[in-house]
Design a protein around this motif. Structure first.
Motif, short mmCIF file in Angstrom:
data_model
loop_
_atom_site.label_atom_id
_atom_site.label_comp_id
_atom_site.label_asym_id
_atom_site.label_seq_id
_atom_site.Cartn_x
_atom_site.Cartn_y
_atom_site.Cartn_z
N LEU A 165 31.26 49.36 28.60
CA LEU A 165 31.11 47.89 28.60
C LEU A 165 31.89 47.25 29.73
CD1 LEU A 165 30.16 45.25 27.33
CD2 LEU A 165 32.21 45.32 25.88
N PHE A 166 33.18 47.50 29.78
CA PHE A 166 34.00 46.84 30.79
C PHE A 166 33.68 47.34 32.19
CE2 PHE A 166 36.94 46.23 27.10
CZ PHE A 166 36.92 44.84 27.12
N GLY A 167 33.27 48.61 32.32
CA GLY A 167 32.89 49.11 33.63
C GLY A 167 31.65 48.42 34.18
N SER A 168 30.66 48.22 33.31
CA SER A 168 29.44 47.53 33.77
C SER A 168 29.72 46.07 34.08
CB SER A 168 28.35 47.65 32.70
OG SER A 168 28.76 47.04 31.49
N LEU A 169 30.59 45.43 33.29
CA LEU A 169 30.95 44.04 33.57
C LEU A 169 31.71 43.92 34.89
CD1 LEU A 169 32.08 42.81 30.02
CD2 LEU A 169 29.96 42.24 31.23
N ALA A 170 32.60 44.91 35.16
CA ALA A 170 33.34 44.89 36.42
C ALA A 170 32.42 45.06 37.62
CB ALA A 170 34.41 45.98 36.41
N ASP A 171 31.37 45.85 37.46
CA ASP A 171 30.42 46.06 38.55
C ASP A 171 29.57 44.81 38.80
OD1 ASP A 171 31.25 48.59 39.10
OD2 ASP A 171 29.74 49.58 37.87
N LYS A 172 29.43 43.98 37.79
CA LYS A 172 28.64 42.76 37.94
C LYS A 172 29.47 41.57 38.39
CE LYS A 172 25.50 41.68 34.94
NZ LYS A 172 24.81 41.39 33.66
N PHE A 173 30.70 41.43 37.81
CA PHE A 173 31.48 40.22 38.02
C PHE A 173 32.78 40.45 38.78
CE2 PHE A 173 29.19 39.73 33.93
CZ PHE A 173 28.30 38.74 34.33
N GLY A 174 33.09 41.70 39.09
CA GLY A 174 34.31 41.98 39.84
C GLY A 174 35.38 42.65 39.00
N ARG A 175 36.29 43.36 39.69
CA ARG A 175 37.34 44.11 38.99
C ARG A 175 38.42 43.20 38.40
NH1 ARG A 175 33.63 47.80 39.56
NH2 ARG A 175 33.42 48.68 41.65
N ARG A 176 38.81 42.19 39.16
CA ARG A 176 39.98 41.39 38.79
C ARG A 176 39.85 40.72 37.42
NH1 ARG A 176 41.35 36.06 39.72
NH2 ARG A 176 43.58 35.59 39.94
N PRO A 177 38.79 39.98 37.13
CA PRO A 177 38.72 39.34 35.80
C PRO A 177 38.67 40.33 34.65
CG PRO A 177 36.63 39.11 36.97
CD PRO A 177 37.62 39.63 37.96
N ILE A 178 38.07 41.50 34.89
CA ILE A 178 38.00 42.51 33.83
C ILE A 178 39.38 43.14 33.61
CG2 ILE A 178 36.88 44.63 33.07
CD1 ILE A 178 35.11 42.06 33.27
N PHE A 179 40.15 43.32 34.69
CA PHE A 179 41.52 43.82 34.54
C PHE A 179 42.33 42.90 33.63
CE2 PHE A 179 41.85 46.21 38.84
CZ PHE A 179 41.09 47.23 38.29
N ILE A 180 42.21 41.61 33.87
CA ILE A 180 42.97 40.66 33.08
C ILE A 180 42.50 40.67 31.62
CG2 ILE A 180 43.51 38.20 32.80
CD1 ILE A 180 43.25 37.97 35.86
N ALA A 181 41.21 40.82 31.42
CA ALA A 181 40.66 40.85 30.05
C ALA A 181 41.15 42.08 29.29
CB ALA A 181 39.14 40.83 30.09
#
Length: 335
Positions: free
Chosen positions: A70-86
């Protein structure tokens, strides 16, 4: 070979500190598993309570692939930084909540159910963190330094165990058994709130990786990275090879010798709790030079030699460490 710049050092420190917090949170539970059996499960059968406590830890491992997907696919779509914080926020909050969770004696069967829920969320967050940070560091790494960069990331697992175990040893040294069972075990979980604040602050200063910015500028960011990955048979085959033939063995060594060894020494061998934790810390220290050396070696040696080097690292350190190969952008589309 390119030198590491100030920006790249900042990326390594910020990314790795967050991963350290993730492992610290995740593995503090394992360090206290023998106590959780008594605190959160029916006390009539201590052996069954310990097994249920370990099973609760194991459940966090089961959901890690789901978090990664889940988070990997979101990071590929919206960027690494916001997913890191999440992911770091989710991990930090759930860990803090474990520290304020009522025990079985206070709320009965609801206690293990809430603990199980928090463990599921922790495992979900760790799954999204580890692979994402490995990709992020690889995308920042200068040519010929990918192995070294990601070897620094692999230090965070042993460091998390070292710090959480050291805390527990110190608490046991200064508190009576009654105080430690009463409230002392909560301290490592509550302390994670401070670490979470520091981690979020450092990650807020990070920028997107240069590879992701290039994809954005070119308009080639995938709209459905997970579906594309799962739909590619060649990629699926490589993922299966990586999981079953490389990562599984390292993870088995790591969790058997680093995590379960502590439980075994306390519950089966009946060693003093402080002595058992001290022995685990001593064995953990051996991982640090070996991990960095094998990372450096992976930049110098062919892929086949890199795999042998990692296996030797695990065997020599005993405890070993889970492997997370530096992602190959061709082999792993989600990178």
């Amino acid at each position: 070979m390119q030198e590491i710049t100030v920006t790249q050092r900042k990326v390594i420190l910020a990314a790795c500190f967050g991963t350290f917090l993730e492992w610290y949170d995740f593995l503090t539970f394992a360090s206290l598993a023998t106590y959780f059996g008594v605190l959160f499960f029916p006390p009539e059968n201590p052996t069954a309570a310990l097994l249920m406590s370990l099973a609760t830890f194991g459940v966090g491992m089961v959901v890690r692939p789901l978090g990664s997907a889940l988070f990997g696919s979101l990071a590929d779509k919206f960027g690494r930084r916001p997913i890191f914080i999440a992911t770091i926020s989710l991990m930090g909050m759930t860990t803090f909540l474990v520290g304020v969770l009522p025990t079985y004696a206070q709320i009965g069967i609801l206690a293990p159910l809430l603990l199980l829920l928090l463990r599921l969320l922790q495992g979900f967050a760790v799954g999204g963190e580890i692979g994402g940070v490995a990709v992020y560091l690889t995308e920042h790494a200068p040519q010929g330094r990918r192995g070294f960069y990601t070897s620094v990331l692999q230090l965070m697992g042993p460091l998390g165990i070292l710090v959480s175990t050291l805390q527990i040893v110190l608490l046991q040294a200064f508190l009576s058994d009654a105080d430690f069972h009463g409230w002392g075990w909560r301290v490592p979980f509550l302390f994670s709130a401070l670490l979470l604040f520091i981690s979020i602050k450092t990650r807020m200063s990070l920028e997107e990786s240069p590879v992701f910015r290039q994809l954005q500028a070119a308009g080639t960011v995938s709209k459905a990275p997970l579906r594309e990955c799962l739909g590619d048979r060649r990629t699926l085959g490589r993922m299966a090879l990586l999981f079953f033939c490389i990562s599984a063995g390292g993870s088995l060594l790591f969790f058997s010798s680093q995590v379960y060894a502590n439980v075994f020494l306390k519950s089966v061998v009946r060693l003093d709790a402080q002595l058992a934790s001290t022995l685990v810390m001593a064995s953990t220290l051996l991982l640090f030079p070996l991990t960095v050396f094998c990372g450096w070696l992976s930049d110098k040696a062919p892929c086949c030699q890199r795999s042998y080097g990692k296996r030797c690292q695990s065997l020599l350190a005993t405890p070993g460490q889970p492997d997370h190969e530096p992602p190959d952008r061709e082999a792993h589309p989600r990178a």
